[in-house]
Structure formats: C-alpha cells, structure tokens
Design an enzyme around this catalytic site. Structure first.
Site, PDB file in Angstrom:
ATOM      1  CG  LEU A  52      -5.808  -8.197   8.043  1.00 24.49           C
ATOM      2  CD1 LEU A  52      -6.257  -9.539   8.602  1.00 24.49           C
ATOM      3  CD2 LEU A  52      -4.356  -8.296   7.591  1.00 24.49           C
ATOM      4  CB  SER A  53      -7.844  -4.124   2.739  1.00 17.65           C
ATOM      5  OG  SER A  53      -7.653  -2.940   3.457  1.00 17.65           O
ATOM      6  NE  ARG A  83      -1.433   6.355   1.394  1.00 10.48           N
ATOM      7  CZ  ARG A  83      -1.280   5.460   2.361  1.00 10.48           C
ATOM      8  NH1 ARG A  83      -0.892   5.849   3.567  1.00 10.48           N
ATOM      9  NH2 ARG A  83      -1.508   4.184   2.137  1.00 10.48           N
ATOM     10  CD1 TRP A  84       7.151   7.003  -2.654  1.00  9.91           C
ATOM     11  CD2 TRP A  84       6.630   7.135  -4.846  1.00  9.91           C
ATOM     12  NE1 TRP A  84       8.326   7.082  -3.369  1.00  9.91           N
ATOM     13  CE2 TRP A  84       8.034   7.161  -4.710  1.00  9.91           C
ATOM     14  CE3 TRP A  84       6.081   7.207  -6.120  1.00  9.91           C
ATOM     15  CZ2 TRP A  84       8.885   7.255  -5.803  1.00  9.91           C
ATOM     16  CZ3 TRP A  84       6.923   7.308  -7.220  1.00  9.91           C
ATOM     17  CH2 TRP A  84       8.314   7.330  -7.056  1.00  9.91           C
ATOM     18  CG  HIS A  90      -0.029   1.772  -9.355  1.00  9.38           C
ATOM     19  ND1 HIS A  90      -0.237   1.498  -8.029  1.00  9.38           N
ATOM     20  CD2 HIS A  90      -1.156   2.405  -9.784  1.00  9.38           C
ATOM     21  CE1 HIS A  90      -1.432   1.943  -7.661  1.00  9.38           C
ATOM     22  NE2 HIS A  90      -2.003   2.506  -8.711  1.00  9.38           N
ATOM     23  CG  ASP A 128      -2.105   0.918   1.075  1.00  4.78           C
ATOM     24  OD1 ASP A 128      -2.414   1.319  -0.067  1.00  4.78           O
ATOM     25  OD2 ASP A 128      -2.715   1.262   2.106  1.00  4.78           O
ATOM     26  N   GLY A 129       0.321   2.310  -0.589  1.00  8.47           N
ATOM     27  CA  GLY A 129       0.984   3.620  -0.524  1.00  8.47           C
ATOM     28  C   GLY A 129       1.516   4.128  -1.858  1.00  8.47           C
ATOM     29  CG  LEU A 188       9.897 -16.991  -3.315  1.00  6.53           C
ATOM     30  CD1 LEU A 188       9.667 -16.996  -1.797  1.00  6.53           C
ATOM     31  CD2 LEU A 188      10.335 -15.590  -3.745  1.00  6.53           C
TER      32      LEU A 188
HETATM   33  C1  FPP Z   1      -1.930  -0.026  -3.514  1.00  6.98           C
HETATM   34  O1  FPP Z   1      -1.500   1.319  -3.417  1.00  6.98           O
HETATM   35  C2  FPP Z   1      -1.340  -0.700  -4.685  1.00  6.98           C
HETATM   36  C3  FPP Z   1      -2.036  -1.246  -5.736  1.00  6.98           C
HETATM   37  C4  FPP Z   1      -3.502  -1.220  -5.803  1.00  6.98           C
HETATM   38  C5  FPP Z   1      -1.362  -1.856  -6.909  1.00  6.98           C
HETATM   39  C6  FPP Z   1      -0.085  -2.608  -6.626  1.00  6.98           C
HETATM   40  C7  FPP Z   1       0.594  -2.898  -7.911  1.00  6.98           C
HETATM   41  C8  FPP Z   1       1.923  -2.871  -8.125  1.00  6.98           C
HETATM   42  C9  FPP Z   1       2.930  -2.622  -7.059  1.00  6.98           C
HETATM   43  C10 FPP Z   1       2.483  -3.065  -9.483  1.00  6.98           C
HETATM   44  C11 FPP Z   1       2.266  -4.368 -10.168  1.00  6.98           C
HETATM   45  C12 FPP Z   1       2.547  -5.586  -9.376  1.00  6.98           C
HETATM   46  C13 FPP Z   1       3.281  -6.657  -9.774  1.00  6.98           C
HETATM   47  C14 FPP Z   1       3.220  -7.874  -8.928  1.00  6.98           C
HETATM   48  C15 FPP Z   1       4.133  -6.663 -10.973  1.00  6.98           C
HETATM   49  P1  FPP Z   1      -2.593   2.487  -3.460  1.00  6.98           P
HETATM   50  O2  FPP Z   1      -2.770   2.917  -4.860  1.00  6.98           O
HETATM   51  O3  FPP Z   1      -3.848   2.032  -2.768  1.00  6.98           O
HETATM   52  O4  FPP Z   1      -1.880   3.604  -2.617  1.00  6.98           O
HETATM   53  P2  FPP Z   1      -2.576   4.734  -1.720  1.00  6.98           P
HETATM   54  O5  FPP Z   1      -3.141   4.045  -0.508  1.00  6.98           O
HETATM   55  O6  FPP Z   1      -1.427   5.641  -1.378  1.00  6.98           O
HETATM   56  O7  FPP Z   1      -3.607   5.395  -2.571  1.00  6.98           O
END
Ligand code: FPP
Length: 240
Positions: A191-192, A20-21, A33, A16-17, A127
C-alpha cells in the site's frame, strides 16, 4: 429481472509502473508519467460510466519528493498542464476535484493550479475525483492526532469521547467514504503509505498492467473482480 453487479462506491488507485513502462521502451522515466495522463482520463471516464461516486488517485507521495529533481519538476509541470487542460472536460463530465495532502511544499504556481481546479469544479456532483498529491497516510494520521490533542487540551473535545469516528473526522478524507476497492497497478503487492486508516475493509487488487497501459477495459476488469469478492467486514456469512 436484471442482473445488477455490485458497484464500489469508492475506488482508489495506486498508479504504479510509469517508470518501468518508459524504460522498457528505451524512453526517459518522465515520458511514462506523460503517458500515464491518458490512463487517468480513461479511469475517470470509466468511473463516471460505471456510476462510481469517488475515485481517488495516488498522484504524488510525500516520499516522491526524494526522486531526482528533474523527475519531480516534470511531474509538477505535467500536473499543472493536465489540470489546466482538463478542467472543461472534467466539468462537462460532472467531475468535482478535491486535492488531499500537504500543501506547504508546493511552489505558488502549483498551489494556484490546485486551488483553481477545486474551485472551478466545486459545483459538479457526478464523480468526486480525489487527487492525493504530496500525500502520506502516516503524516495524515499524525496531523489528525495533533489536531485532536490540541482540541482536547483546549477542552473542545473530552479525551474519553475520542473514538474511531473522531479520528476519521480529522483526516484529509473526512467528508469521503472509505474506499471499497484499492487497485495497485504494476504488480507490486503493497500500500506504500496510502489510505492506511481508510483501507481497513477495502478489497485489494494488484493487476500486473503498468499504469500507462491501463484503460477502461482494465477498470472494468477490476470492477468485475470486485463483484466476485465476498465482503464480510469481520462478520460471518450466511452462505454455505
Ligand atoms: C508511479 O510510477 C507514478 C507516479 C509517481 C506519478 C503519477 C503521475 C501521473 C500518472 C501523472 C499526473 C497525474 C495526474 C492526476 C494528472 P513509478 O514512477 O513509481 O513507476 P515505476 O514503479 O515503474 O518506477
């Protein structure tokens, strides 16, 4: 004598994050992402190095389909590109990929990428990288209940023999041990809809680091925290 610290067999991460990042840097959410893929690489590398056997990543929740269409397609595109670009490296590290979640809503292209990454890494055994993609724990449990009910109706299972192991055996994670530790980056404590059944005895860890800033060092910090936890599984400890 060497001091060996306990290593979790299965680590699961809610990444998560990303949004925001990106927002903090004045960028578009999808750029978070993109940056998050580097953290996925770091987590996989660290898990292999530390001897973790299973690493589960919450890459896309069923609820995430409700995000703006551009963000959903950016994640799908990123996923296809990452999967295609990483397969050789994953194979070289001995990483087998397994995807859990519903497969029905993906485009044919995404579905083909999911099938390809699983089949091209099927013989790797260092793994197991479990990607939860279009995953929701409640729908996983509901699907398991449906299957068990129809098997009971067909008299393949006697209703009175249904127990916890029957439920576990009908989840997407049937062949995977329960997570020992669940990490959620970004500082939120929830845990969403992730591995709710499987998380029963997992150690939960909520570092503030945003996912794109997560590197091997943060993975090691999580494992050090795990080593400090006392796992009792509902029993009593003999320590004073
Ligand atoms: C949550 O952050 C993240 C996601 C919904 C997507 C995660 C996807 C990746 C890291 C890239 C692809 C993955 C792989 C396995 C290649 P958020 O958008 O909810 O962040 P926020 O809480 O700051 O809004």
């Amino acid at each position: 004598m060497t001091d060996r610290i306990p290593i979790p067999r299965h680590v699961a991460i809610i990444m998560d994050g990303n949004g925001r990042w990106a927002t903090q840097l004045g960028r578009e959410r999808y750029e978070g992402h993109i940056a998050g893929v580097e953290s996925v690489r770091a987590a996989v590398k660290a898990a292999v190095r530390r001897g973790v056997e299973y690493l589960t990543l919450y890459a896309f929740s069923t609820e995430n389909w409700g995000r703006p269409a551009e963000e959903v397609s950016a994640i799908m595109e990123l996923f296809c590109r990452s999967v295609a670009g990483e397969v050789d490296d994953l194979r070289a590290q001995g990483v087998r990929v397994k995807v859990i979640g519903g497969r029905e809503r993906f485009s044919q292209r995404v579905a083909e990428h999911l099938d390809a990454i699983e089949s091209r890494t099927a013989d790797c055994d260092k793994l197991t990288l479990v990607l939860a993609f279009d995953y929701s724990s409640r729908s996983e449990i509901a699907a398991a209940v449906r299957q068990i009910a129809s098997r009971a109706a067909a008299r393949e299972i006697a209703a009175e023999t249904i127990d916890e192991s029957t439920v576990s055996a009908h989840l997407y994670t049937a062949s995977i041990p329960d997570p020992d530790m669940i990490i959620r980056t970004g500082g939120d404590h929830r845990l969403s809809n992730f591995l709710l059944w499987q998380a029963s005895y997992a150690e939960l860890y909520f570092p503030k680091v945003l996912w794109p800033d997560f590197r091997e060092e943060q993975f090691d910090e999580a494992l050090n925290e795990y080593a400090r936890r006392e796992r009792r599984f509902g029993l009593v400890t003999d320590k004073k």
